[in-house]
Scaffold this active site. Sequence first.
Site, mmCIF file in Angstrom:
data_model
loop_
_atom_site.group_PDB
_atom_site.id
_atom_site.type_symbol
_atom_site.label_atom_id
_atom_site.label_comp_id
_atom_site.label_asym_id
_atom_site.label_seq_id
_atom_site.Cartn_x
_atom_site.Cartn_y
_atom_site.Cartn_z
ATOM 1 N N CYS A 1 0.793 -1.239 0.000
ATOM 2 C CA CYS A 1 0.000 0.000 0.000
ATOM 3 C C CYS A 1 0.821 1.283 0.000
ATOM 4 C CB CYS A 1 -0.946 0.002 1.194
ATOM 5 S SG CYS A 1 -2.229 -1.232 1.027
HETATM 6 N N1 LIG Z 1 -3.301 -5.258 1.276
HETATM 7 C C1 LIG Z 1 -3.615 -4.282 2.106
HETATM 8 O O1 LIG Z 1 -3.135 -4.196 3.237
HETATM 9 C C2 LIG Z 1 -4.618 -3.238 1.677
HETATM 10 C C3 LIG Z 1 -5.189 -2.406 2.645
HETATM 11 C C4 LIG Z 1 -6.127 -1.453 2.244
HETATM 12 C C5 LIG Z 1 -6.445 -1.316 0.908
HETATM 13 N N2 LIG Z 1 -5.860 -2.120 -0.021
HETATM 14 C C6 LIG Z 1 -6.270 -1.961 -1.410
HETATM 15 O O2 LIG Z 1 -7.224 -2.984 -1.702
HETATM 16 C C7 LIG Z 1 -7.072 -3.448 -3.042
HETATM 17 C C8 LIG Z 1 -6.794 -4.950 -3.033
HETATM 18 O O3 LIG Z 1 -5.563 -5.159 -2.379
HETATM 19 P P1 LIG Z 1 -5.052 -6.637 -1.996
HETATM 20 O O4 LIG Z 1 -3.792 -6.459 -1.252
HETATM 21 O O5 LIG Z 1 -6.170 -7.390 -1.390
HETATM 22 O O6 LIG Z 1 -4.779 -7.202 -3.477
HETATM 23 P P2 LIG Z 1 -4.388 -8.695 -3.899
HETATM 24 O O7 LIG Z 1 -3.506 -8.571 -5.073
HETATM 25 O O8 LIG Z 1 -3.939 -9.467 -2.695
HETATM 26 O O9 LIG Z 1 -5.798 -9.319 -4.353
HETATM 27 C C9 LIG Z 1 -6.489 -8.921 -5.494
HETATM 28 C C10 LIG Z 1 -7.293 -10.121 -5.979
HETATM 29 O O10 LIG Z 1 -8.130 -9.710 -7.063
HETATM 30 C C11 LIG Z 1 -8.227 -10.791 -7.986
HETATM 31 N N3 LIG Z 1 -8.729 -10.285 -9.261
HETATM 32 C C12 LIG Z 1 -8.094 -9.550 -10.209
HETATM 33 N N4 LIG Z 1 -8.922 -9.269 -11.234
HETATM 34 C C13 LIG Z 1 -10.116 -9.842 -10.937
HETATM 35 C C14 LIG Z 1 -11.381 -9.887 -11.587
HETATM 36 N N5 LIG Z 1 -11.593 -9.293 -12.778
HETATM 37 N N6 LIG Z 1 -12.382 -10.568 -10.993
HETATM 38 C C15 LIG Z 1 -12.205 -11.172 -9.792
HETATM 39 N N7 LIG Z 1 -11.022 -11.153 -9.121
HETATM 40 C C16 LIG Z 1 -9.995 -10.499 -9.683
HETATM 41 C C17 LIG Z 1 -6.809 -11.353 -8.007
HETATM 42 O O11 LIG Z 1 -6.763 -12.660 -8.519
HETATM 43 C C18 LIG Z 1 -6.443 -11.281 -6.505
HETATM 44 O O12 LIG Z 1 -6.788 -12.480 -5.832
HETATM 45 C C19 LIG Z 1 -5.963 -2.606 -3.648
HETATM 46 O O13 LIG Z 1 -6.512 -1.513 -4.296
HETATM 47 C C20 LIG Z 1 -5.168 -2.154 -2.437
HETATM 48 O O14 LIG Z 1 -4.479 -0.947 -2.661
HETATM 49 C C21 LIG Z 1 -4.977 -3.087 0.332
#
Ligand SMILES: NC(=O)c1ccc[n+]([C@@H]2O[C@H](COP(=O)([O-])OP(=O)(O)OC[C@H]3O[C@@H](n4cnc5c(N)ncnc54)[C@H](O)[C@@H]3O)[C@@H](O)[C@H]2O)c1
Length: 421
Positions: A264
């Site tokens: 992030c």
């Molecule tokens: N990781 C954190 O600590 C955190 C905290 C707050 C906000 N965020 C935000 O949340 C969002 C997700 O982060 P994350 O760390 O969970 O990401 P991640 O990469 O761990 O997970 C994303 C998931 O989305 C799936 N995906 C991609 N395209 C898709 C589609 N068309 N249909 C269905 N699934 C699909 C991927 O296969 C993956 O499993 C980002 O924008 C991130 O900035 C993350």
Amino acid sequence: MKLSIIGTGYVGLVTGACFAKLGNTVICVDIDPEKIQKINNGVPPIYEEGLDRLLTMYKDKITATTDYRDTLITTDVTFLCVGTPSMKNGSIDISYLKEATKQIATILKNKKSWHLVVIKSTVLPGTTQQIVLPLLEQYSGKKVGIDIGLTMNPEFLKEGVAIHDFLQPDRIVIGSYDDRSRITLRELYKDFSCPIVETSLSAAEMIKYASNTFLATKISFINEIGNLCKKLGIDTYEVATGMGLDCRIGRPFLDSGIGWGGSCFPKDVDALIAWAKEIKEPTRIIESTKEVNIDQPFRLIKILQKHLPKLKGKTIGILGLAFKPDTDDIRDSRVIPIVQELIRNRARIKAYDPQAMDNFKTLFPTIEYCQSATDVLSSDAILITTKWKEFTTLNFQGKIVIDGRRLDQAKNAKIYEGVCW
Ligand SMILES: NC(=O)c1ccc[n+]([C@@H]2O[C@H](COP(=O)([O-])OP(=O)(O)OC[C@H]3O[C@@H](n4cnc5c(N)ncnc54)[C@H](O)[C@@H]3O)[C@@H](O)[C@H]2O)c1
């Protein structure tokens, strides 16, 4: 309520599991069939403390699938939690978000009842209104605000304590396009006791960026103070305690060390800088925050070279690979530039991490990975790079230890130096 979660990564799966615990029926959708199979077997595809227990305890409330159609038809609220990774120019790649939005809208075209779409992915201000909304209308042939609801509900959880943070947040931010959406999301969060902040869509998006950039700045600030303190022989942690008791400042995020990483802060800082450039606004503080962070891991190596001037052929032990403890996430871990620099200097590396070794192997397949933290201790010098609790029980006596994370138990080493204290 009947909820669907699109994207079952760190945010999506935690969101789904926690809403299931709160009594909702949840269907998780991902494009990765392996993840889906694991979730349906009660095995989280990521490491996050307590997530396996939630998946097992609430298995009748949460299922996973790759099928959008049935999921959208049988649920009322859909959370979009897909990744928004960095692109080369620092801006974010919203192609996953656009693709998922198009798929949702195409199915909503034939759905009779109202449906709420909630953006939880981190997106730049304006994205929900200017990109998601038109795509929803174009592909569904329906009107947002009438047939489809739209809200932006940023997530603030910290990996490692994600379940706690989700269930006991400091605040919930609901940016909404229309009243029905706002009221529906408030109803979903009705059992939460924290303040709920209602905003416009773009203010909700900006709150997320401003919060993360501020926290990154707080860490870079204390690291800069720490670099000064080290030169002056002052204990930065005493300074942090004295500063942090001021309620205007607060103690969290004043632990000086080798800097911030993860999925992030680096991505969000880069995105804000890139976006500001586009709209021709300077971001001097945020750019400095980033510069301090790039420099900080190399300070650890410089201190190491004070004690081992020639790294070539020396074995350097690395304790911790994850960007922080209690996660297997190595995205933008500050250990990555450290390992690269050691390899550049032709040092041998022996590394250990309780959870993140498999992920790190995908980046550095040829370094030596140890079975236990104790195995690392036979190295010529040891770097402490992630503050895992299990490292507190190690005996560092007789060792050279350069500490990037302030592990007090390592202070009895033969030679001990902290990176910025
Ligand atoms: N990781 C954190 O600590 C955190 C905290 C707050 C906000 N965020 C935000 O949340 C969002 C997700 O982060 P994350 O760390 O969970 O990401 P991640 O990469 O761990 O997970 C994303 C998931 O989305 C799936 N995906 C991609 N395209 C898709 C589609 N068309 N249909 C269905 N699934 C699909 C991927 O296969 C993956 O499993 C980002 O924008 C991130 O900035 C993350």
